[in-house]
Design an enzyme around this catalytic site. Structure first.
Site, PDB file in Angstrom:
ATOM      1  N   CYS A  59     -18.682   0.156   6.492  1.00  0.00           N
ATOM      2  CA  CYS A  59     -19.151   1.254   5.674  1.00  0.00           C
ATOM      3  C   CYS A  59     -20.246   0.931   4.659  1.00  0.00           C
ATOM      4  O   CYS A  59     -20.707   0.095   4.313  1.00  0.00           O
ATOM      5  CB  CYS A  59     -17.868   1.687   4.661  1.00  0.00           C
ATOM      6  SG  CYS A  59     -18.198   3.308   3.496  1.00  0.00           S
ATOM      7  N   CYS A  63     -19.105  -0.008  -2.691  1.00  0.00           N
ATOM      8  CA  CYS A  63     -17.940   0.054  -3.851  1.00  0.00           C
ATOM      9  C   CYS A  63     -17.483  -1.525  -3.810  1.00  0.00           C
ATOM     10  O   CYS A  63     -17.447  -2.117  -2.840  1.00  0.00           O
ATOM     11  CB  CYS A  63     -16.660   0.846  -3.101  1.00  0.00           C
ATOM     12  SG  CYS A  63     -17.172   2.470  -2.481  1.00  0.00           S
ATOM     13  N   CYS A  66     -14.458  -2.883  -2.473  1.00  0.00           N
ATOM     14  CA  CYS A  66     -13.861  -2.777  -0.978  1.00  0.00           C
ATOM     15  C   CYS A  66     -14.207  -3.685  -0.088  1.00  0.00           C
ATOM     16  O   CYS A  66     -15.566  -3.906   0.128  1.00  0.00           O
ATOM     17  CB  CYS A  66     -14.171  -1.406  -0.813  1.00  0.00           C
ATOM     18  SG  CYS A  66     -13.716  -0.831   0.510  1.00  0.00           S
ATOM     19  N   CYS A 104      -0.554   8.478   6.234  1.00  0.00           N
ATOM     20  CA  CYS A 104      -1.888   8.644   5.520  1.00  0.00           C
ATOM     21  C   CYS A 104      -2.862   7.705   6.633  1.00  0.00           C
ATOM     22  O   CYS A 104      -2.469   6.590   6.784  1.00  0.00           O
ATOM     23  CB  CYS A 104      -2.156   7.926   4.178  1.00  0.00           C
ATOM     24  SG  CYS A 104      -0.655   8.511   3.035  1.00  0.00           S
ATOM     25  N   CYS A 136      -1.894  12.881   5.824  1.00  0.00           N
ATOM     26  CA  CYS A 136      -2.933  12.844   4.585  1.00  0.00           C
ATOM     27  C   CYS A 136      -4.124  11.922   5.370  1.00  0.00           C
ATOM     28  O   CYS A 136      -3.844  10.909   6.054  1.00  0.00           O
ATOM     29  CB  CYS A 136      -2.692  12.104   3.536  1.00  0.00           C
ATOM     30  SG  CYS A 136      -3.578  11.575   2.038  1.00  0.00           S
ATOM     31  N   CYS A 196      -5.003  14.264  -3.331  1.00  0.00           N
ATOM     32  CA  CYS A 196      -4.201  13.043  -3.522  1.00  0.00           C
ATOM     33  C   CYS A 196      -5.607  12.379  -4.121  1.00  0.00           C
ATOM     34  O   CYS A 196      -6.652  12.359  -3.573  1.00  0.00           O
ATOM     35  CB  CYS A 196      -4.164  12.454  -2.219  1.00  0.00           C
ATOM     36  SG  CYS A 196      -3.343  10.962  -2.385  1.00  0.00           S
ATOM     37  N   ARG A 268       1.808   7.587  -7.230  1.00  0.00           N
ATOM     38  CA  ARG A 268       1.971   6.731  -6.252  1.00  0.00           C
ATOM     39  C   ARG A 268       1.673   5.254  -6.622  1.00  0.00           C
ATOM     40  O   ARG A 268       0.320   5.006  -7.027  1.00  0.00           O
ATOM     41  CB  ARG A 268       1.315   6.818  -4.781  1.00  0.00           C
ATOM     42  CG  ARG A 268       1.616   6.193  -3.551  1.00  0.00           C
ATOM     43  CD  ARG A 268       0.879   6.570  -2.210  1.00  0.00           C
ATOM     44  NE  ARG A 268       1.709   7.737  -2.171  1.00  0.00           N
ATOM     45  CZ  ARG A 268       0.812   9.131  -2.123  1.00  0.00           C
ATOM     46  NH1 ARG A 268      -0.390   8.865  -2.068  1.00  0.00           N
ATOM     47  NH2 ARG A 268       1.337  10.163  -1.850  1.00  0.00           N
TER      48      ARG A 268
HETATM   49  N1  SAM Z   1     -14.100   5.415   2.585  1.00  0.00           N
HETATM   50  C1  SAM Z   1     -13.306   6.433   2.003  1.00  0.00           C
HETATM   51  C2  SAM Z   1     -13.487   6.946   0.714  1.00  0.00           C
HETATM   52  O1  SAM Z   1     -13.954   5.883  -0.161  1.00  0.00           O
HETATM   53  O2  SAM Z   1     -13.110   7.804  -0.058  1.00  0.00           O
HETATM   54  C3  SAM Z   1     -11.810   6.330   2.336  1.00  0.00           C
HETATM   55  C4  SAM Z   1     -11.397   4.740   2.336  1.00  0.00           C
HETATM   56  S1  SAM Z   1     -11.182   3.823   0.735  1.00  0.00           S
HETATM   57  C5  SAM Z   1     -10.648   2.151   1.354  1.00  0.00           C
HETATM   58  C6  SAM Z   1      -9.700   4.657   0.058  1.00  0.00           C
HETATM   59  C7  SAM Z   1      -9.424   4.009  -1.181  1.00  0.00           C
HETATM   60  O3  SAM Z   1      -8.939   2.704  -1.342  1.00  0.00           O
HETATM   61  C8  SAM Z   1     -10.798   3.705  -2.440  1.00  0.00           C
HETATM   62  O4  SAM Z   1     -11.050   4.861  -3.019  1.00  0.00           O
HETATM   63  C9  SAM Z   1     -10.073   2.807  -3.381  1.00  0.00           C
HETATM   64  O5  SAM Z   1      -9.346   3.562  -4.477  1.00  0.00           O
HETATM   65  C10 SAM Z   1      -8.886   2.077  -2.685  1.00  0.00           C
HETATM   66  N2  SAM Z   1      -9.165   0.633  -2.494  1.00  0.00           N
HETATM   67  C11 SAM Z   1     -10.069   0.159  -1.517  1.00  0.00           C
HETATM   68  N3  SAM Z   1     -10.307  -1.064  -1.779  1.00  0.00           N
HETATM   69  C12 SAM Z   1      -9.130  -1.431  -2.612  1.00  0.00           C
HETATM   70  C13 SAM Z   1      -8.818  -2.963  -3.310  1.00  0.00           C
HETATM   71  N4  SAM Z   1      -9.486  -3.798  -2.921  1.00  0.00           N
HETATM   72  N5  SAM Z   1      -8.022  -2.720  -4.172  1.00  0.00           N
HETATM   73  C14 SAM Z   1      -7.491  -1.463  -4.687  1.00  0.00           C
HETATM   74  N6  SAM Z   1      -7.799  -0.546  -3.985  1.00  0.00           N
HETATM   75  C15 SAM Z   1      -8.598  -0.497  -3.067  1.00  0.00           C
HETATM   76 FE1  SF4 Z   2     -16.500   2.784   1.992  1.00  0.00          FE
HETATM   77 FE2  SF4 Z   2     -14.581   1.080   1.149  1.00  0.00          FE
HETATM   78 FE3  SF4 Z   2     -16.236   2.745  -0.563  1.00  0.00          FE
HETATM   79 FE4  SF4 Z   2     -14.261   3.965   1.019  1.00  0.00          FE
HETATM   80  S1  SF4 Z   2     -14.027   2.563  -0.623  1.00  0.00           S
HETATM   81  S2  SF4 Z   2     -16.532   4.276   0.736  1.00  0.00           S
HETATM   82  S3  SF4 Z   2     -14.344   2.482   2.745  1.00  0.00           S
HETATM   83  S4  SF4 Z   2     -16.948   0.914   0.862  1.00  0.00           S
END
Ligand code: SAM
Ligand code: SF4
Ligand code: DTB
Length: 323
Positions: A59, A63, A66, A104, A136, A196, A268
């Site tokens: 991606c 973030c 992530c 989901c 979802c 959500c 949740r």
């Molecule tokens: N890329 C899309 C987005 O960011 O909206 C969808 C997938 S993203 C992985 C979905 C959510 O997973 C993120 O907004 C975050 O809140 C959660 N998430 C990702 N990595 C995480 C982590 N290491 N611990 C807890 N929550 C996490």
């Molecule tokens: Fe990409 Fe992870 Fe950020 Fe979602 S949370 S936008 S998958 S880097």
């Protein structure tokens, strides 16, 4: 269910009010949240939502929590392109047989693509809905037309988290703005899709930041239908890998505050459950959580095991007086 006179649905909360709720004596906080929860929901009902990563890794967003961000090169993760529709629907079918009522699907995109990939996601949504499950998806940013097409395909809810409060956001993500998140959420709402939307705690933010996130969430009218509260899963290779594990009682306080501020939303207990004992999870449920992710894996990180969850649900059930 109608709101009783003493529990009104409010969209304007002051920050100091939310902080005061969050920081109130723990037993009082849990008691209040539990009372609110029971006014709006059956206290014995806990939704099981299954989660599947339909497109993994690579991606372009940064973030910092992530593991799927391409910026974090030290993370050990295999990228997987978009799964096939039949494969996804087959996983949903198995999840339903295992007891999940919501499915989901998450994709590591900055924004939902157009063309064949988006059409495939629409087919996945139709396939999941045809099984009689709630569907979802979380695909990153959406435009108006994409939100409309997802609605037409029967999508129940769109997951798009605020992650943290607006003041702390820039410490966690630099490749997009809070405003971008809000724009996608507005498109989702305009299309008539349930929202959500929640966040993560344990990323170094203050209680004030957590309360600010709740303040923004509660400002949506109606409140988001579901609010995932994730505890950071610190993944090796991400900038937040070395964060101290969250004290489970921080999660209990956050869930209780979420329940009190948004009484009729489904809260949740999301990522991070594998770090909690059965008893800590039960405290979270008593404090107003009424949904969990069910299954061995979240998107890429391990979840609480299915055997552990079966034991959790067995512990929650009524006991026979004549064993
Ligand atoms: N890329 C899309 C987005 O960011 O909206 C969808 C997938 S993203 C992985 C979905 C959510 O997973 C993120 O907004 C975050 O809140 C959660 N998430 C990702 N990595 C995480 C982590 N290491 N611990 C807890 N929550 C996490
Ligand atoms: Fe990409 Fe992870 Fe950020 Fe979602 S949370 S936008 S998958 S880097
Ligand atoms: C949400 O709030 N939590 C889920 C879901 N929405 C998509 C994702 C949690 C991801 C945890 C880290 C991982 O598995 O990669």
């Amino acid at each position: 269910m109608n709101a009783p006179a003493d529990v009104s649905i409010r969209h304007r909360w002051r920050l100091d009010e939310i902080v005061a709720i969050h920081d109130s004596p723990l037993l009082e906080l849990i008691g209040r949240a539990n009372a609110v929860h029971r006014r709006f929901f059956d206290p014995n009902e806990v939704q099981k939502a299954a989660l599947l990563s339909i497109k993994t890794g690579g991606c372009p967003e940064d973030c910092s929590y992530c593991p799927q961000s391409a910026h974090h090169r030290e993370v050990k993760l295999d990228r997987v392109e978009l799964m096939g529709v039949d494969e996804v629907v087959a996983v949903a079918k198995r999840a339903k047989a295992a007891g999940a009522d919501r499915f989901c699907m998450g994709a590591a995109w900055r924004q939902a693509p157009e063309g064949a990939k988006f059409d495939a996601v629409l087919d996945m949504v139709r396939g999941v809905r045809a099984l009689g499950m709630e569907a979802c998806v979380t695909l990153g940013m959406l435009n108006e037309s994409q939100a409309q097409r997802l609605a037409q395909a029967g999508l129940t809810a769109y997951n798009h988290n605020l992650d943290t409060g607006p003041d702390y956001y820039g410490e966690i993500v630099t490749t997009r703005r809070y405003q971008d998140r809000l724009a996608t959420l507005a498109a989702v709402r305009r299309a008539g899709i349930e929202m959500c939307c929640g966040g993560i705690i344990g990323m170094g933010e203050s209680v004030r930041d957590r309360a600010q996130m709740l303040q923004v969430l509660a400002s949506f009218a109606p409140h988001p239908e579901s609010v995932p509260i994730n505890a950071l899963v610190p993944v090796e290779g991400t900038p937040l890998a070395a964060r101290e594990p969250l004290d489970p009682l921080e999660l209990v306080r956050m869930i209780a505050a979420t329940r009190i501020v948004m009484p009729s939303s489904r809260v949740r207990l999301s990522a991070g459950r594998s770090m909690l004992t059965r008893e800590a999870q039960i405290l979270c449920l008593a404090a107003g959580a009424n949904s969990i992710f069910y299954g061995e894996k979240l998107l890429t990180a391990p979840n609480a095991g299915v055997n552990e969850d079966d034991a959790l649900f067995a512990a929650l059930a009524a006991r026979s007086p004549f064993p």
